[in-house]
Scaffold this motif. Structure first.
Motif, PDB file in Angstrom:
ATOM      1  N   ILE A  64       0.845  -1.203   0.000  1.00 15.88           N
ATOM      2  CA  ILE A  64       0.000   0.000   0.000  1.00 15.88           C
ATOM      3  C   ILE A  64       0.872   1.241   0.000  1.00 15.88           C
ATOM      4  N   SER A  65       1.891   1.243   0.849  1.00 17.30           N
ATOM      5  CA  SER A  65       2.794   2.383   0.931  1.00 17.30           C
ATOM      6  C   SER A  65       3.522   2.603  -0.396  1.00 17.30           C
ATOM      7  N   LYS A  66       3.892   1.517  -1.046  1.00 20.65           N
ATOM      8  CA  LYS A  66       4.610   1.612  -2.320  1.00 20.65           C
ATOM      9  C   LYS A  66       3.714   2.170  -3.428  1.00 20.65           C
ATOM     10  N   ILE A  67       2.431   1.765  -3.419  1.00 22.98           N
ATOM     11  CA  ILE A  67       1.522   2.174  -4.496  1.00 22.98           C
ATOM     12  C   ILE A  67       0.933   3.562  -4.260  1.00 22.98           C
ATOM     13  N   ALA A  94     -16.385   4.193   2.320  1.00 22.56           N
ATOM     14  CA  ALA A  94     -15.156   4.854   1.887  1.00 22.56           C
ATOM     15  C   ALA A  94     -14.354   5.464   3.036  1.00 22.56           C
ATOM     16  N   PHE A  95     -15.015   6.060   4.004  1.00 19.97           N
ATOM     17  CA  PHE A  95     -14.269   6.711   5.087  1.00 19.97           C
ATOM     18  C   PHE A  95     -13.522   5.713   5.960  1.00 19.97           C
ATOM     19  N   PRO A  96     -14.156   4.626   6.406  1.00 18.95           N
ATOM     20  CA  PRO A  96     -13.361   3.636   7.155  1.00 18.95           C
ATOM     21  C   PRO A  96     -12.256   3.009   6.308  1.00 18.95           C
ATOM     22  N   LEU A  97     -12.530   2.806   5.013  1.00 17.82           N
ATOM     23  CA  LEU A  97     -11.516   2.269   4.116  1.00 17.82           C
ATOM     24  C   LEU A  97     -10.348   3.245   4.003  1.00 17.82           C
ATOM     25  N   ALA A  98     -10.650   4.519   3.905  1.00 23.08           N
ATOM     26  CA  ALA A  98      -9.611   5.545   3.839  1.00 23.08           C
ATOM     27  C   ALA A  98      -8.769   5.555   5.116  1.00 23.08           C
ATOM     28  N   ALA A  99      -9.426   5.439   6.256  1.00 13.77           N
ATOM     29  CA  ALA A  99      -8.698   5.391   7.528  1.00 13.77           C
ATOM     30  C   ALA A  99      -7.779   4.185   7.565  1.00 13.77           C
ATOM     31  N   LEU A 102      -4.755   4.857   5.433  1.00 15.39           N
ATOM     32  CA  LEU A 102      -3.809   5.719   6.147  1.00 15.39           C
ATOM     33  C   LEU A 102      -2.984   4.920   7.148  1.00 15.39           C
ATOM     34  N   GLU A 103      -3.645   4.038   7.881  1.00 17.80           N
ATOM     35  CA  GLU A 103      -2.948   3.219   8.866  1.00 17.80           C
ATOM     36  C   GLU A 103      -1.943   2.284   8.214  1.00 17.80           C
ATOM     37  N   LYS A 104      -2.206   1.884   6.972  1.00 17.28           N
ATOM     38  CA  LYS A 104      -1.336   0.940   6.268  1.00 17.28           C
ATOM     39  C   LYS A 104      -0.217   1.626   5.487  1.00 17.28           C
ATOM     40  N   GLY A 105      -0.164   2.952   5.535  1.00 21.27           N
ATOM     41  CA  GLY A 105       0.961   3.640   4.899  1.00 21.27           C
ATOM     42  C   GLY A 105       0.636   4.526   3.722  1.00 21.27           C
ATOM     43  N   SER A 110      -2.925  11.089  -1.013  1.00 22.49           N
ATOM     44  CA  SER A 110      -3.584  10.021  -1.774  1.00 22.49           C
ATOM     45  C   SER A 110      -4.975   9.731  -1.234  1.00 22.49           C
ATOM     46  N   VAL A 111      -5.098   9.667   0.074  1.00 19.81           N
ATOM     47  CA  VAL A 111      -6.400   9.374   0.673  1.00 19.81           C
ATOM     48  C   VAL A 111      -7.375  10.521   0.414  1.00 19.81           C
TER      49      VAL A 111
END
Length: 160
Positions: A64-67, A94-99, A102-105, A110-111
């Motif tokens: 996730i961080s790389k992409i 979408a909002f929980p997915l966005a959070a 963010l937690e995954k990098g 982007s978010v």
């Protein structure tokens, strides 16, 4: 549990008690409506948990961080912007997915672009929009919305 959650829940309980004291029947009716609304959104909530769980289990934070992280740069912003424009995800998911992203990098930029393109661009609804508003207007609106989503996301990234 953080203080905001405690405050909101305490306020809800206080309002419920006041409502029961003022008009018991109206409050019971309101609670029935709330329960029915909860039942209606339950499948969506389960979808949120499933999507986030699958993403967490199968997509490592490094990927996730790389992409879509800081190291992805503008290319990552364009990728996530295109995903946001094409996917038709309700903001409730979408909002929980966005959070979770963010937690995954994922980067804040982007978010922000992802959420903004999800809400501003209607790729899935484009045929209907073309039929109602005309092709030129619908396409122009979506292209300008994509550009504005990129600008908004970059500004959010700079500010935060």
């Amino acid at each position: 549990m953080n203080t905001t959650t405690l405050f909101i829940n305490a306020l809800a309980v206080i309002c419920l008690i006041l409502g029961l004291r003022k008009d018991r029947e109206k409050t019971k009716h309101a609670l029935k409506i709330a329960v029915m609304s909860f039942i209606k959104i339950l499948p969506t909530m389960l979808a949120i948990i499933l999507i986030i769980g699958l993403m967490s289990g199968f997509v490592p934070p490094k990927t996730i961080s790389k992409i879509v992280g800081q190291e992805a740069g503008f290319k990552g912003i364009l990728i996530v912007g295109a995903l946001g424009a094409v996917l038709h995800i309700p903001s409730l998911i979408a909002f929980p997915l966005a959070a979770s992203l963010l937690e995954k990098g994922a980067s804040v930029t982007s978010v922000a672009v992802f959420i903004t393109t999800l809400t501003m661009i209607g790729f899935v609804t484009l045929p209907l929009e073309i039929r109602i508003l005309g092709k030129k207007f619908a396409v122009l609106r979506n292209v300008l919305s994509f550009i504005m989503a990129l600008i908004i996301g970059i500004l959010v990234g700079v500010i935060l």
